[in-house]
Design an enzyme around this catalytic site. Structure first.
Site, PDB file in Angstrom:
ATOM      1  N   LYS A 165       0.822  -1.209   0.000  1.00  0.00           N
ATOM      2  CA  LYS A 165       0.000   0.000   0.000  1.00  0.00           C
ATOM      3  C   LYS A 165       0.865   1.271   0.000  1.00  0.00           C
ATOM      4  O   LYS A 165       0.425   2.329  -0.433  1.00  0.00           O
ATOM      5  CB  LYS A 165      -0.920   0.030   1.228  1.00  0.00           C
ATOM      6  CG  LYS A 165      -1.766  -1.214   1.457  1.00  0.00           C
ATOM      7  CD  LYS A 165      -2.809  -1.427   0.379  1.00  0.00           C
ATOM      8  CE  LYS A 165      -3.948  -2.340   0.788  1.00  0.00           C
ATOM      9  NZ  LYS A 165      -3.618  -3.754   0.960  1.00  0.00           N
TER      10      LYS A 165
HETATM   11  C1  LIG Z   1      -4.337  -4.975   0.680  1.00  0.00           C
HETATM   12  C2  LIG Z   1      -3.542  -6.226   0.629  1.00  0.00           C
HETATM   13  C3  LIG Z   1      -3.835  -7.246  -0.296  1.00  0.00           C
HETATM   14  C4  LIG Z   1      -4.996  -7.159  -1.236  1.00  0.00           C
HETATM   15  O1  LIG Z   1      -4.862  -6.163  -2.203  1.00  0.00           O
HETATM   16  P1  LIG Z   1      -6.137  -5.592  -2.975  1.00  0.00           P
HETATM   17  O2  LIG Z   1      -5.647  -4.469  -3.775  1.00  0.00           O
HETATM   18  O3  LIG Z   1      -7.096  -5.172  -1.899  1.00  0.00           O
HETATM   19  O4  LIG Z   1      -6.682  -6.717  -3.783  1.00  0.00           O
HETATM   20  C5  LIG Z   1      -2.993  -8.346  -0.335  1.00  0.00           C
HETATM   21  N1  LIG Z   1      -1.958  -8.472   0.519  1.00  0.00           N
HETATM   22  C6  LIG Z   1      -1.666  -7.521   1.427  1.00  0.00           C
HETATM   23  C7  LIG Z   1      -0.518  -7.730   2.340  1.00  0.00           C
HETATM   24  C8  LIG Z   1      -2.444  -6.368   1.517  1.00  0.00           C
HETATM   25  O5  LIG Z   1      -2.147  -5.427   2.426  1.00  0.00           O
END
Ligand SMILES: *Cc1c(COP(=O)(O)O)cnc(C)c1O
Length: 484
Positions: free
Chosen positions: A111
């Site tokens: 993120k």
């Molecule tokens: C948010 C997240 C996901 C999923 O990603 P999306 O974009 O919501 O599909 C997978 N792994 C981790 C560690 C995350 O923080």
């Protein structure tokens, strides 16, 4: 000029700056760039470029109402010293596949790639407007901290993060609740991620205030999505430059999926010309997307599981709406109907034509708790790699899926965010204390603990508010009054 339209009403046309500020359209729809199939980025032009230069090319493609200098400034501020790797998202070998390491940012989750730049994009978009910005964020674990770090102490900007109480990892929770900064608020909600996301969407649809502009740090914001397109190109270029693939050779990306944001960014990269064969959507035990991609029926009338990969514990994957819209020739009426059915009955079914189009680009797998643990163990023993409980889900699928193209696994978080569950998977006893588990993992693997996670142990918890879902909206309304 590139414009954005809502998935539920094409008449709702915005510039990219407007779309970034609003986050979600008033009709509940998500913004999608118009005429996306007319855009293209030539791989040949990226070969010698840095991460930042590739980012600029991608951003210029989508954000045409920003000046080049504005975008350069935002990119330079985000990707200067805040990532521990010069390449931002380096790629490495794992067995006969590759791992795209997306967790080297300030909070050790993928993120960060978007949330280090979004505050700058938002600020530029918002220049000269005499209003305050209030960011509402729902998190399944990782978005929360990444958004808090991005927005804390930003002038005239306020943020509230809602996370599902007792359903994120201890480290994830501590990362959020210890965040300092005058403008931040962190609230645990007695409910799951879907409840948090519904709450936030409802606030956008119902709250209007002339002095305070609501905005979003979730992947429903196009300003979150576009920065994630960059690393698909970067991964491809890196493999090309290392001589692992030939120019034009297609690759697969294996994506551990929750809200469908990361994998949708991959699809946008494919549309722009990144040579991708299949995008493999992998779910955990909450395997609603697997069923959908196999059958065309999206059915939320099922049990919700709390798993050891909490950031993927989601039943309503928001960004799927964008994919349906794009592949259904921007048919807003149709999408509005599906979403109405979803809201009213918790289920919708798409036409066979549309399903075929989805399956042309996407494959689907899921991985249960046992297989997830086995995957961590196998990666550690066979490939000498310590991976987290989300990356492991993609690793598992990568072992099953072979179609002749090379597999690139998206590694979405540091294993040190999920210490005891990782430790347990590689057959060492769990520790009473999560930080003892952290140290033990470091000892066993020899891989350094990221500083930002290590220090959490010694920080004071500042936020301890817990609310029931029914009362959460009141918190937002009260905060708006305080902000004014
Ligand atoms: C948010 C997240 C996901 C999923 O990603 P999306 O974009 O919501 O599909 C997978 N792994 C981790 C560690 C995350 O923080």
């Amino acid at each position: 000029m590139s414009k954005f339209v809502s998935t539920r009403n094409k008449e709702e046309v915005k510039t990219s700056k407007q779309a970034i500020v609003e986050g979600l359209s008033k009709d509940g729809g998500l913004y999608v760039p118009l005429n996306i199939f007319e855009k293209r980025i030539e791989i040949e032009n990226l070969l010698k470029l840095s991460y930042q230069d590739i980012a600029l090319k991608v951003f210029l493609t989508f954000f045409e109402d920003f000046s080049e200098q504005e975008l350069k400034d935002a990119i330079n501020r985000a990707y200067d010293s805040r990532f521990s790797e010069k390449d931002i998202t380096p790629i490495s070998k794992i067995g006969d596949s590759y791992m795209l390491e997306l967790y080297h940012g300030p909070t050790s989750a993928f993120k960060d790639v978007a949330l280090t730049v979004l505050p700058h994009l938002l600020k530029i978009s918002y220049k000269n407007q005499n209003k305050k910005v209030y960011i509402l964020t729902a998190t399944s674990g990782d978005t929360g901290k990444a958004a808090l770090e991005g927005f804390k102490n930003v002038e005239d900007t306020y943020i509230t993060v809602f996370y599902p109480n007792e359903s994120v990892s201890l480290i994830q929770e501590k990362q959020m609740t210890t965040t300092t900064g005058e403008n931040v608020q962190v609230v645990a909600v007695n409910g799951n991620f879907d409840d948090c996301q519904r709450l936030v969407k409802e606030c956008y649809e119902t709250i209007r205030d002339v002095q305070v502009q609501l905005s979003s740090a979730n992947s429903i914001n196009i300003g979150r999505l576009v920065p994630q397109v960059v690393y698909y190109f970067k991964a491809y270029i890196d493999l090309l430059n290392k001589g692992e693939i030939n120019l034009g050779e297609k690759v697969n990306f294996i994506v551990p999926t929750g809200n469908f944001g990361n994998i949708l960014a991959g699809y946008l990269a494919k549309i722009l010309g990144c040579p991708i064969n299949k995008l493999v959507c992998v779910s955990n035990k909450n395997n609603i997307l697997t069923d959908f991609i196999k059958t065309g029926v999206y059915d939320t009338n099922r049990k919700f599981y709390n798993t050891i990969s909490p950031s993927m514990d989601i039943l309503v994957s928001s960004n799927l709406e964008r994919l349906l819209f794009i592949l259904n020739n921007y048919d807003d009426k149709k999408i509005a109907t599906y979403m109405k059915e979803l809201k009213e009955n918790g289920i919708y079914k798409i036409d066979k034509d549309l399903l075929d189009k989805i399956r042309e680009h996407f494959e689907a797998f899921y991985c249960d708790e046992q297989d997830c643990k086995m995957a961590i163990k196998e990666a550690f023993e066979k490939d000498k790699r310590l991976i987290d409980t989300h990356t492991a889900i993609a690793y598992f699928a990568s072992k099953q899926y072979k179609n002749g193209s090379k597999n690139i696994i998206l590694a979405t978080a540091s294993p040190y965010k999920f210490c005891n569950n990782v430790l347990d998977s590689i057959n060492s006893d769990k520790k009473e204390n999560e930080f003892d588990a952290m140290r033990e993992l470091e000892k066993i693997s020899g891989e350094k603990i990221p500083e930002n996670l290590k220090e959490v142990e010694f920080l004071r918890e500042i936020h301890n508010e817990v609310v029931n879902v029914e009362n959460a909206k009141k918190i937002v309304l009260e905060r708006i009054e305080q902000i004014k």
